[in-house]
Design an enzyme around this catalytic site. Structure first.
Site, PDB file in Angstrom:
ATOM      1  N   ALA A   2       0.815  -1.203   0.000  1.00 48.86           N
ATOM      2  CA  ALA A   2       0.000   0.000   0.000  1.00 48.86           C
ATOM      3  C   ALA A   2       0.848   1.252   0.000  1.00 48.86           C
ATOM      4  O   ALA A   2       2.047   1.224   0.235  1.00 48.86           O
ATOM      5  CB  ALA A   2      -0.918   0.002   1.222  1.00 48.86           C
ATOM      6  N   ILE A 160      10.330   0.888  -0.413  1.00 49.25           N
ATOM      7  CA  ILE A 160       9.999   2.256  -0.023  1.00 49.25           C
ATOM      8  C   ILE A 160       9.019   2.802  -1.046  1.00 49.25           C
ATOM      9  O   ILE A 160       9.386   3.047  -2.193  1.00 49.25           O
ATOM     10  CB  ILE A 160      11.266   3.139   0.038  1.00 49.25           C
ATOM     11  CG1 ILE A 160      12.339   2.467   0.905  1.00 49.25           C
ATOM     12  CG2 ILE A 160      10.931   4.520   0.551  1.00 49.25           C
ATOM     13  CD1 ILE A 160      11.923   2.202   2.337  1.00 49.25           C
ATOM     14  N   GLU A 161       7.762   2.980  -0.646  1.00 50.02           N
ATOM     15  CA  GLU A 161       6.689   3.291  -1.600  1.00 50.02           C
ATOM     16  C   GLU A 161       6.213   4.730  -1.496  1.00 50.02           C
ATOM     17  O   GLU A 161       6.279   5.351  -0.459  1.00 50.02           O
ATOM     18  CB  GLU A 161       5.505   2.355  -1.347  1.00 50.02           C
ATOM     19  CG  GLU A 161       5.886   0.888  -1.391  1.00 50.02           C
ATOM     20  CD  GLU A 161       4.703   0.000  -1.104  1.00 50.02           C
ATOM     21  OE1 GLU A 161       3.578   0.360  -1.457  1.00 50.02           O
ATOM     22  OE2 GLU A 161       4.913  -1.059  -0.511  1.00 50.02           O
ATOM     23  N   THR A 162       5.596   5.234  -2.593  1.00 51.31           N
ATOM     24  CA  THR A 162       5.090   6.612  -2.756  1.00 51.31           C
ATOM     25  C   THR A 162       6.039   7.613  -2.141  1.00 51.31           C
ATOM     26  O   THR A 162       5.642   8.598  -1.581  1.00 51.31           O
ATOM     27  CB  THR A 162       3.686   6.810  -2.141  1.00 51.31           C
ATOM     28  OG1 THR A 162       3.766   6.779  -0.730  1.00 51.31           O
ATOM     29  CG2 THR A 162       2.730   5.799  -2.672  1.00 51.31           C
TER      30      THR A 162
END
Length: 293
Positions: A2, A160-162
């Site tokens: 997410a 490591i997202e967004t």
């Protein structure tokens, strides 16, 4: 995987890489294609040994070290598999070793879909690198403070997202899981260092670069951009079932008949990453594709 509310910047990640490199010398990863999977976020996915005993995977990312930086003590979150606060995850040591004896590389994945991590300074990055080395990699393998026991993991994954390596006869690899829009706004600077052995790109939850309604053009175009990156090997990241992502699911027959033939032409093709083991168990996705990867 997410979206995140708070993430380290690309410069922070680059700072984290440097201390790891100071204690390591990179080696060349294997070029045999395979399937990678994330394990640790659902209790219905079975044990780590169960995953490795399928014979389907070449890489398993233990997910996640979800708390670090910002003056926090680093902490694992393996859902209901074990309790890291009372050293309950050390029991996984033997399972990790079992996987490794089968030739499967086992990584620790940093980050995931939470807001519990950040790196606010170069000192924090260096401290985290030292912590990873001493508690999960080749440093102090007999220490009782190692969260996963005395097993020595093969590498570190950056999810490591967004927002390989050799030291005292231990090989350590670096991997990353960027989003498919190229370049990834949080991992681009780190990937440009050329230090990542494996990059499993998430080709889902991103309408501009994923499979949709029988059309593979956007995915293939994005793949071609990623295959020109400084990553040593690039993997196609896919949801293990329709429930695993809000969009971008590729039916196994489409993957094997249309997508893989188009992307396997790349010299940097490394295989397929499946999110995650739980959805793979339910949908038997890796069973359906392993003969074509």
């Amino acid at each position: 995987m997410a979206s995140l509310k708070q993430v380290p910047s690309s410069s922070d990640i680059s700072l984290l890489l440097l201390p790891l490199l100071l204690i390591s010398v990179f080696i060349t990863p294997s070029h045999a294609a395979g399937i990678a999977v994330y394990w640790g976020q659902h209790t219905n996915e079975g044990s780590l040994s169960d995953a490795c005993n399928t014979g389907n995977y070449k890489f398993v990312n233990i997910a996640f070290l979800s708390k670090f930086g910002n003056s926090q003590n680093p902490q694992l979150n393996l859902a209901g598999h074990c309790n890291p606060t009372n050293n309950g995850c050390a029991k996984l040591s033997n399972e990790i070793k079992t996987c490794q004896r089968k030739g499967i590389k086992v990584f620790l994945s940093l980050g995931g879909g939470t807001s519990g991590y950040s790196l606010s300074s170069a000192d924090e990055a260096r401290n985290l690198a030292t912590y990873l080395w001493n508690h999960f990699l080749g440093g102090s393998p007999s220490s009782n403070s190692r969260p996963l026991g005395n097993a020595v993991l093969d590498g570190i994954d950056f999810d490591i997202e967004t927002g390989g390596v050799e030291y005292q006869h231990n090989k350590v690899f670096l991997s990353a899981a960027p989003q498919c829009p190229f370049p990834d706004k949080h991992l681009d600077a780190a990937i440009k260092t050329g230090l990542f052995d494996y990059v499993w790109v998430q080709f889902y939850n991103n309408g501009e670069c994923q499979y949709s309604n029988g059309n593979t053009n956007s995915l293939v175009n994005a793949w071609n951009k990623w295959s020109s990156s400084q990553a040593k090997q690039v993997f196609l990241g896919v949801p293990g079932s329709q429930a695993a992502a809000s969009s971008g699911y590729i039916p196994p027959n489409v993957l094997t008949s249309k997508v893989l033939p188009a992307i396997k032409k790349s010299k940097k093709y490394g295989g397929v990453m499946v999110w995650d083991r739980s959805f793979d168990v339910q949908n038997h996705y890796s069973d359906a594709i392993k003969g074509s990867v």
